[in-house]
Enzyme design. Structure first.
Site, PDB file in Angstrom:
ATOM      1  N   CYS A 203      37.934  -0.401 -25.302  1.00  0.00           N
ATOM      2  CA  CYS A 203      38.721   0.463 -24.404  1.00  0.00           C
ATOM      3  C   CYS A 203      39.845  -0.276 -23.660  1.00  0.00           C
ATOM      4  O   CYS A 203      40.894   0.287 -23.372  1.00  0.00           O
ATOM      5  CB  CYS A 203      37.791   1.138 -23.399  1.00  0.00           C
ATOM      6  SG  CYS A 203      36.536   0.061 -22.705  1.00  0.00           S
TER       7      CYS A 203
ATOM      8  N   HIS B 268      40.855   2.433 -16.872  1.00  0.00           N
ATOM      9  CA  HIS B 268      41.041   0.984 -16.735  1.00  0.00           C
ATOM     10  C   HIS B 268      42.509   0.705 -16.369  1.00  0.00           C
ATOM     11  O   HIS B 268      43.422   1.165 -17.061  1.00  0.00           O
ATOM     12  CB  HIS B 268      40.754   0.272 -18.060  1.00  0.00           C
ATOM     13  CG  HIS B 268      39.303   0.285 -18.482  1.00  0.00           C
ATOM     14  ND1 HIS B 268      38.281   0.742 -17.684  1.00  0.00           N
ATOM     15  CD2 HIS B 268      38.719  -0.135 -19.632  1.00  0.00           C
ATOM     16  CE1 HIS B 268      37.124   0.603 -18.332  1.00  0.00           C
ATOM     17  NE2 HIS B 268      37.367   0.083 -19.514  1.00  0.00           N
TER      18      HIS B 268
ATOM     19  N   ASN C 155      39.408   5.226 -20.215  1.00  0.00           N
ATOM     20  CA  ASN C 155      38.593   4.409 -21.115  1.00  0.00           C
ATOM     21  C   ASN C 155      37.696   5.184 -22.059  1.00  0.00           C
ATOM     22  O   ASN C 155      37.440   4.742 -23.176  1.00  0.00           O
ATOM     23  CB  ASN C 155      37.765   3.391 -20.320  1.00  0.00           C
ATOM     24  CG  ASN C 155      36.941   4.021 -19.231  1.00  0.00           C
ATOM     25  OD1 ASN C 155      37.500   4.593 -18.299  1.00  0.00           O
ATOM     26  ND2 ASN C 155      35.629   3.935 -19.329  1.00  0.00           N
TER      27      ASN C 155
HETATM   28  P1  NAP Z   1      25.766   4.622 -23.195  1.00  0.00           P
HETATM   29  O1  NAP Z   1      26.283   5.515 -22.130  1.00  0.00           O
HETATM   30  O2  NAP Z   1      24.768   3.584 -22.829  1.00  0.00           O
HETATM   31  O3  NAP Z   1      25.172   5.515 -24.404  1.00  0.00           O
HETATM   32  C1  NAP Z   1      24.479   4.949 -25.485  1.00  0.00           C
HETATM   33  C2  NAP Z   1      24.095   6.025 -26.495  1.00  0.00           C
HETATM   34  O4  NAP Z   1      23.402   5.411 -27.594  1.00  0.00           O
HETATM   35  C3  NAP Z   1      23.135   7.082 -25.946  1.00  0.00           C
HETATM   36  O5  NAP Z   1      23.364   8.295 -26.630  1.00  0.00           O
HETATM   37  C4  NAP Z   1      21.758   6.535 -26.342  1.00  0.00           C
HETATM   38  O6  NAP Z   1      20.786   7.549 -26.510  1.00  0.00           O
HETATM   39  C5  NAP Z   1      22.063   5.930 -27.700  1.00  0.00           C
HETATM   40  N1  NAP Z   1      21.121   4.864 -28.041  1.00  0.00           N
HETATM   41  C6  NAP Z   1      20.708   3.834 -27.262  1.00  0.00           C
HETATM   42  N2  NAP Z   1      19.810   3.063 -27.936  1.00  0.00           N
HETATM   43  C7  NAP Z   1      19.656   3.634 -29.159  1.00  0.00           C
HETATM   44  C8  NAP Z   1      18.856   3.330 -30.297  1.00  0.00           C
HETATM   45  N3  NAP Z   1      18.033   2.271 -30.308  1.00  0.00           N
HETATM   46  N4  NAP Z   1      18.932   4.140 -31.379  1.00  0.00           N
HETATM   47  C9  NAP Z   1      19.758   5.214 -31.381  1.00  0.00           C
HETATM   48  N5  NAP Z   1      20.546   5.568 -30.326  1.00  0.00           N
HETATM   49  C10 NAP Z   1      20.487   4.786 -29.231  1.00  0.00           C
HETATM   50  O7  NAP Z   1      26.974   3.805 -23.878  1.00  0.00           O
HETATM   51  P2  NAP Z   1      28.531   4.210 -24.040  1.00  0.00           P
HETATM   52  O8  NAP Z   1      29.312   3.655 -22.908  1.00  0.00           O
HETATM   53  O9  NAP Z   1      28.644   5.640 -24.372  1.00  0.00           O
HETATM   54  O10 NAP Z   1      28.957   3.329 -25.301  1.00  0.00           O
HETATM   55  C11 NAP Z   1      28.612   3.665 -26.623  1.00  0.00           C
HETATM   56  C12 NAP Z   1      29.330   2.742 -27.610  1.00  0.00           C
HETATM   57  O11 NAP Z   1      30.737   2.927 -27.452  1.00  0.00           O
HETATM   58  C13 NAP Z   1      29.047   1.253 -27.364  1.00  0.00           C
HETATM   59  O12 NAP Z   1      29.006   0.593 -28.616  1.00  0.00           O
HETATM   60  C14 NAP Z   1      30.258   0.803 -26.547  1.00  0.00           C
HETATM   61  O13 NAP Z   1      30.531  -0.559 -26.692  1.00  0.00           O
HETATM   62  C15 NAP Z   1      31.358   1.668 -27.160  1.00  0.00           C
HETATM   63  N6  NAP Z   1      32.501   1.925 -26.265  1.00  0.00           N
HETATM   64  C16 NAP Z   1      32.310   2.366 -24.990  1.00  0.00           C
HETATM   65  C17 NAP Z   1      33.422   2.660 -24.193  1.00  0.00           C
HETATM   66  C18 NAP Z   1      33.281   3.172 -22.776  1.00  0.00           C
HETATM   67  O14 NAP Z   1      34.331   3.316 -22.088  1.00  0.00           O
HETATM   68  N7  NAP Z   1      32.097   3.478 -22.288  1.00  0.00           N
HETATM   69  C19 NAP Z   1      34.714   2.497 -24.718  1.00  0.00           C
HETATM   70  C20 NAP Z   1      34.873   2.046 -26.035  1.00  0.00           C
HETATM   71  C21 NAP Z   1      33.757   1.787 -26.788  1.00  0.00           C
HETATM   72  P3  NAP Z   1      19.638   7.872 -25.397  1.00  0.00           P
HETATM   73  O15 NAP Z   1      20.304   8.717 -24.339  1.00  0.00           O
HETATM   74  O16 NAP Z   1      18.627   8.610 -26.187  1.00  0.00           O
HETATM   75  O17 NAP Z   1      19.155   6.553 -24.873  1.00  0.00           O
END
Ligand code: NAP
Length: 354
Positions: A152, A245, A332
């Protein structure tokens, strides 16, 4: 033409819920399956999602049953033509490959495959030609492919740098970030750590920003990307802001440029998504503001529905040779994640890859 049926992996997370919002009323994609971890599987989406973005949970999604993010569970729940992935990257590595191998394209926001030589990190306005790289993934024995989006923080910076690189050339970039809490995911930063505070360290973030930008701004030749030939130095910090950001950027250009010309170059910038009039493409990828105290996260993060980056305070840098400095703000979880991925899928469809 029928809509493409899509699954969202990681649908309950910060990025996943952005996907659900963007895809709930999309002209080309139909939400078919929502998937997350085994903790959420079997329950209704509304029961397990920590919904914390503006507006209500889209009605149809709210009642959908969440399945576990694995190929067999997703296929069992519905036929899908395309998968959006917002899984933790450790989990994504295996799961995304399962779908690509099976012939289902994966449009990913995770870092699992970003730096693989045959996987593009795509920003529609910056490097649409890198999509061609996905043909190389057939050599892995995959029937389809993975396309990734940048981290992001890299995303907003790269969109701002692209017109400068094309017009003046770039020798070096220094970036200091003020990154929002949602960038760390739902369980990311405890309130006791961040309230009344700034955390001057985000694990692996500086390395990602320094590497990914050079790949994205690089040249695709003979099925290989030659990275852009300059250096980036990043310092990344977490601040007590929910979304958006903000980044202070210092650029050493090859040729001298007046701040007004830099502003005009950024304002004029458009890319392939604007040419193709893709549904998620903002009219202007970069909005330049003239006020001395903009951009600000609270005021500017939804510019262009969260898909424009907002630049301000463009001025000369007295230290660097041919130096200019400015601030850029990007949403982001929209431009920096789900919105960029949806735009990538629209581009892939328009260019005949889906
Ligand atoms: P998050 O809020 O922690 O969400 C994680 C998601 O993955 C939830 O749906 C969770 O499901 C699921 N999950 C966790 N452990 C799992 C497992 N063992 N098997 C299957 N599903 C699982 O994270 P996020 O911020 O959305 O980020 C998600 C991805 O996008 C990451 O790789 C991150 O680096 C990338 N990203 C994030 C951003 C940002 O601004 N946040 C920007 C660019 C890229 P449950 O609810 O069931 O636990």
């Amino acid at each position: 033409m029928d809509k493409l049926r899509v699954a969202v992996l990681g649908a309950t997370g910060m990025v996943g819920q952005r996907f659900v919002k963007l895809l709930s009323d999309h002209p080309r994609f139909e939400l078919e399956v929502l998937a997350a971890s085994s903790r959420s599987a079997g329950k209704k989406y509304a029961e397990v999602v920590h919904w914390c973005i503006e507006g209500e949970i889209p009605e149809r999604a709210a009642g959908m049953r969440v399945v576990e993010a694995r190929l067999e569970d997703v296929k069992h729940e519905g036929d899908v033509d395309l998968v959006f992935s917002a899984l933790p990257s450790e989990v994504a590595r295996e799961v995304e490959a399962e779908f690509a191998r099976e012939g289902i394209p994966v449009i990913s926001d995770t870092s699992a495959y970003r730096m693989e030589p045959d996987v593009p990190i795509l920003i529609g306005e910056v490097n649409p030609d890198h999509l061609g790289l996905v043909r190389e993934q057939r050599k892995r024995g995959w029937r389809s492919f993975i396309v990734t989006s940048p981290n992001c923080t890299s995303n907003a910076m790269i969109i701002a740098l692209k017109p400068l690189m094309d017009e003046y050339g770039i020798r070096s970039v220094i970036v200091s970030t003020m990154q929002a809490l949602s960038g760390a995911g739902w369980t990311g930063v405890p309130s006791m750590a961040i309230t009344d505070n700034i955390i001057p360290y985000i694990r692996n973030e500086e390395e990602k920003v320094e590497r990914e930008a050079l790949k994205i701004l690089g040249r695709l030749e003979n099925s290989r990307i030659t990275p852009a030939d300059f250096k980036i130095s990043a310092s990344c910090h977490r601040v007590n802001v929910l979304e958006g950001h903000l980044e202070a950027i210092f650029v050493e250009l090859d040729k001298p440029a007046e701040p007004e010309d830099v502003a005009e170059t950024m304002r004029r910038f458009k890319g392939r998504p604007q040419e193709l009039r893709l549904p998620t493409a903002p009219e202007r990828p970069i909005i330049v503001r003239d006020e001395p105290d903009r951009p600000q996260p609270r005021l500017d993060r939804y510019a262009g529905n969260g898909m424009s980056v907002v630049v301000g305070r463009i001025r000369r840098d007295p230290v660097l040779r041919n130096g200019v400095k400015f601030l850029v703000l990007g949403h982001n979880t929209i431009r920096g994640a789900a919105g960029n991925a949806v735009l990538n899928a629209e581009l892939a469809e328009a260019e005949g890859y889906l």
